[in-house]
Scaffold this active site. Sequence first.
Site, short mmCIF file in Angstrom:
data_model
loop_
_atom_site.label_atom_id
_atom_site.label_comp_id
_atom_site.label_asym_id
_atom_site.label_seq_id
_atom_site.Cartn_x
_atom_site.Cartn_y
_atom_site.Cartn_z
N ARG A 1 15.15 -37.49 -3.40
CA ARG A 1 16.38 -37.79 -4.72
C ARG A 1 15.58 -39.37 -4.26
O ARG A 1 16.38 -39.70 -3.47
CB ARG A 1 17.16 -37.29 -5.15
CG ARG A 1 18.25 -37.94 -5.48
CD ARG A 1 17.96 -37.33 -7.09
NE ARG A 1 19.34 -37.36 -7.94
CZ ARG A 1 19.91 -38.61 -8.44
NH1 ARG A 1 18.91 -39.69 -7.96
NH2 ARG A 1 21.03 -37.90 -8.87
N GLU B 1 17.92 -35.08 -17.93
CA GLU B 1 17.52 -33.89 -17.33
C GLU B 1 16.54 -33.99 -17.99
O GLU B 1 16.09 -34.08 -18.96
CB GLU B 1 18.74 -33.05 -17.03
CG GLU B 1 20.11 -33.08 -16.28
CD GLU B 1 19.43 -33.06 -15.12
OE1 GLU B 1 19.12 -32.41 -14.32
OE2 GLU B 1 20.21 -33.75 -13.99
N ARG C 1 18.58 -33.18 0.47
CA ARG C 1 17.52 -33.14 0.02
C ARG C 1 17.42 -35.45 0.25
O ARG C 1 18.61 -35.55 0.88
CB ARG C 1 17.15 -33.37 -1.93
CG ARG C 1 16.53 -32.69 -2.14
CD ARG C 1 17.02 -32.91 -3.58
NE ARG C 1 18.22 -32.74 -4.42
CZ ARG C 1 18.93 -33.31 -5.57
NH1 ARG C 1 17.21 -33.09 -6.42
NH2 ARG C 1 19.65 -33.69 -5.93
#
Length: 176
Positions: free
Chosen positions: A38, A46, A80
Site C-alpha cells: 500500500r 476507489e 499490507r
Amino acid sequence: MSAIFFVCLVVAIADGDTITARCPTQDAAHPYEQVKVRFAEIDAPELGQPFGRRAKQHLSDLCFQVEATIRPTTRDRYGRTVARVECRGVDANLAMVRDGYAWAFTKYQTDARFPKAELSARQAGVGMWAEHQQAPWAFRHPVQPFTAVADASGCFTGPKGGRYRLQADGKRRYGC
C-alpha cells in the site's frame, strides 16, 4: 525514510495506491514471495469512483512489470506493507499525487512535498482535478443522515443510543 529497502518486480496493480510485488527471500526452497504494498502518504480514488480506473492505469503505466525499490514504513491493519515505491527512478507515490491521480493522505502525512504536489495538481486541473472529486475516505464511509423519531412516550433515541426529550426551547433533556 527507512534505510531498509527491497528491489522487487511489480506483478500486479490492485488500484491506484496498491501493488503486488514479487520479492526475493533468503529461503532457498522459496526464493520469492509476493508482497502486497500500500503506497504511503497517498490515497487514490476507489475503483468504483470516477477516476478510480484511470488512477489504476496510471500506476500501471508507472510500475507494472518493472523492478521497484520498496522502502517500507509500516504495516497497515490488513497486513499490507505500507511503503514508498520508486519505479524507473521515479517516486511513484509522489508522481500519483503530482499527476492528479491521488490525494495527499494528510491523516498520515510525513513528507511536506505531498500537500504541495496536490495543490499544484488541483490548481493546474490535471488528472482527476479537471472535475470535482469526492475523497476516497468519504466514499468508503459516507455520512448517513440521521432522523430521530419519538416513541409513544415522547422520547427520542439519538444515533449513539442516548435517550432524550425535546424541551419547548428546542434543547435536549437527556434521561427518558
